[in-house]
Design a protein around this motif. Structure first.
Motif, PDB file in Angstrom:
ATOM      1  N   VAL A   1       0.823  -1.207   0.000  1.00 45.81           N
ATOM      2  CA  VAL A   1       0.000   0.000   0.000  1.00 45.81           C
ATOM      3  C   VAL A   1       0.859   1.260   0.000  1.00 45.81           C
ATOM      4  N   GLY A   2       1.967   1.219   0.723  1.00 46.77           N
ATOM      5  CA  GLY A   2       2.833   2.386   0.796  1.00 46.77           C
ATOM      6  C   GLY A   2       4.023   2.134   1.688  1.00 46.77           C
ATOM      7  N   ILE A   3       4.868   3.157   1.778  1.00 45.77           N
ATOM      8  CA  ILE A   3       6.036   3.138   2.649  1.00 45.77           C
ATOM      9  C   ILE A   3       5.957   4.363   3.549  1.00 45.77           C
ATOM     10  N   ALA A   4       6.234   4.169   4.828  1.00 43.91           N
ATOM     11  CA  ALA A   4       6.260   5.278   5.781  1.00 43.91           C
ATOM     12  C   ALA A   4       7.610   5.284   6.479  1.00 43.91           C
ATOM     13  N   VAL A   5       8.235   6.462   6.564  1.00 47.68           N
ATOM     14  CA  VAL A   5       9.515   6.594   7.262  1.00 47.68           C
ATOM     15  C   VAL A   5       9.432   7.768   8.232  1.00 47.68           C
ATOM     16  N   LEU A   6      10.227   7.692   9.292  1.00 50.25           N
ATOM     17  CA  LEU A   6      10.282   8.812  10.229  1.00 50.25           C
ATOM     18  C   LEU A   6      10.956  10.012   9.577  1.00 50.25           C
ATOM     19  N   LEU A   7      12.087   9.760   8.930  1.00 52.80           N
ATOM     20  CA  LEU A   7      12.917  10.847   8.427  1.00 52.80           C
ATOM     21  C   LEU A   7      13.423  10.540   7.021  1.00 52.80           C
ATOM     22  N   ASP A   8      13.227  11.480   6.113  1.00 50.18           N
ATOM     23  CA  ASP A   8      13.810  11.403   4.778  1.00 50.18           C
ATOM     24  C   ASP A   8      14.932  12.428   4.719  1.00 50.18           C
TER      25      ASP A   8
ATOM     26  N   ALA B   1       7.106  10.602   4.494  1.00 52.56           N
ATOM     27  CA  ALA B   1       8.012  10.808   5.622  1.00 52.56           C
ATOM     28  C   ALA B   1       7.378  11.777   6.607  1.00 52.56           C
ATOM     29  N   LEU B   2       7.572  11.520   7.895  1.00 49.11           N
ATOM     30  CA  LEU B   2       7.090  12.472   8.893  1.00 49.11           C
ATOM     31  C   LEU B   2       7.883  13.771   8.813  1.00 49.11           C
ATOM     32  N   LEU B   3       9.175  13.654   8.541  1.00 51.17           N
ATOM     33  CA  LEU B   3      10.040  14.827   8.445  1.00 51.17           C
ATOM     34  C   LEU B   3      10.981  14.647   7.264  1.00 51.17           C
ATOM     35  N   THR B   4      11.092  15.672   6.427  1.00 51.28           N
ATOM     36  CA  THR B   4      11.996  15.639   5.278  1.00 51.28           C
ATOM     37  C   THR B   4      13.024  16.755   5.412  1.00 51.28           C
ATOM     38  N   VAL B   5      14.300  16.389   5.312  1.00 55.94           N
ATOM     39  CA  VAL B   5      15.387  17.369   5.364  1.00 55.94           C
ATOM     40  C   VAL B   5      16.338  17.072   4.199  1.00 55.94           C
ATOM     41  N   THR B   6      17.156  18.050   3.879  1.00 53.01           N
ATOM     42  CA  THR B   6      18.165  17.857   2.840  1.00 53.01           C
ATOM     43  C   THR B   6      19.533  17.859   3.496  1.00 53.01           C
ATOM     44  N   ALA B   7      20.115  16.685   3.615  1.00 53.98           N
ATOM     45  CA  ALA B   7      21.416  16.549   4.269  1.00 53.98           C
ATOM     46  C   ALA B   7      22.530  16.826   3.269  1.00 53.98           C
ATOM     47  N   ARG B   8      23.578  17.477   3.740  1.00 56.25           N
ATOM     48  CA  ARG B   8      24.758  17.702   2.903  1.00 56.25           C
ATOM     49  C   ARG B   8      25.662  16.481   3.017  1.00 56.25           C
TER      50      ARG B   8
END
Length: 202
Positions: free
Chosen positions: A140-147, A163-170
């Motif tokens: 049905v889908g994929i759920a992650v805490l952090l992307d 994702a509950l929270l999405t950030v752009t990591a360097r």
């Protein structure tokens, strides 16, 4: 539901985010590291975060929740508990990739939700999906805490990912890492004595 500002504040309060010079599982270097086990060590926090996932899939008639070891499996257990379904653990296979072991299996068409902790490159989720699709379920889908990929890795997955929270990591290739150029000590989370290119140990 918690918004991303509240989630980020929670993560920072619990010490999830560390700043420094790190080598990630992928081999790339980064100036920050997200340690999901700072969340998982608090069962009530895990329960609350999993409730955020459950709220997004409560109407999807989920029949099983699957997660890759280790963090994903712990989250899958709690999400399955709240949904009233069973939990499947997807483990590393001897020959590479992942597989269902210990008698776990799925029925054809069974509605499955995949849960993981941190999405960076998507490798573990791709392997998890390959292990499940052998049984021809309905993922049905994929759920992650952090992307950590800023959404890029999620777009490469063949199943919708939230994702509950999405950030752009360097992140940097080791040979082009500005932190190495500065001679900053390199740390591999969970290890001791790893030496930076300049010879100093972390």
């Amino acid at each position: 539901m918690m918004d991303e500002t509240e989630l980020l504040a929670l993560f920072e309060r619990l010490g999830v985010v560390s700043k420094g010079h790190f080598v990630l599982t992928s081999g790339r270097h980064s100036d920050e590291y997200w340690e999901k086990f700072r969340l998982l060590e608090w069962p009530r926090v895990t329960e609350r975060l999993c409730a955020e996932i459950v709220a997004r899939y409560a109407l999807e008639e989920i029949e099983a929740v699957a997660g890759p070891t280790t963090g994903g499996a712990l989250l899958a257990q709690e999400v399955a508990r709240q949904l009233g379904t069973r939990c499947l653990v997807v483990e590393p296979a001897t020959g590479g990739g992942r597989e269902l072991r210990r008698g776990f299996s799925l029925r054809q068409g069974e509605r499955v939700l995949v849960v993981d902790d941190v999405l960076t490159t998507g490798l573990s989720l791709h392997e998890t999906l390959q292990a499940l699709l052998v049984y021809e379920p309905t993922v049905v889908g994929i759920a992650v805490l952090l992307d950590r990929s800023g959404g890029a890795a999620a777009k490469e997955l063949p199943v919708p990912c939230q994702a509950l929270l999405t950030v752009t990591a360097r992140t940097y290739e080791p040979g082009a890492c500005p932190l190495c150029a500065q001679g900053l000590p390199l740390t591999k989370p969970g290890s001791r004595g790893l030496r930076a290119p300049g010879g100093r140990s972390s």
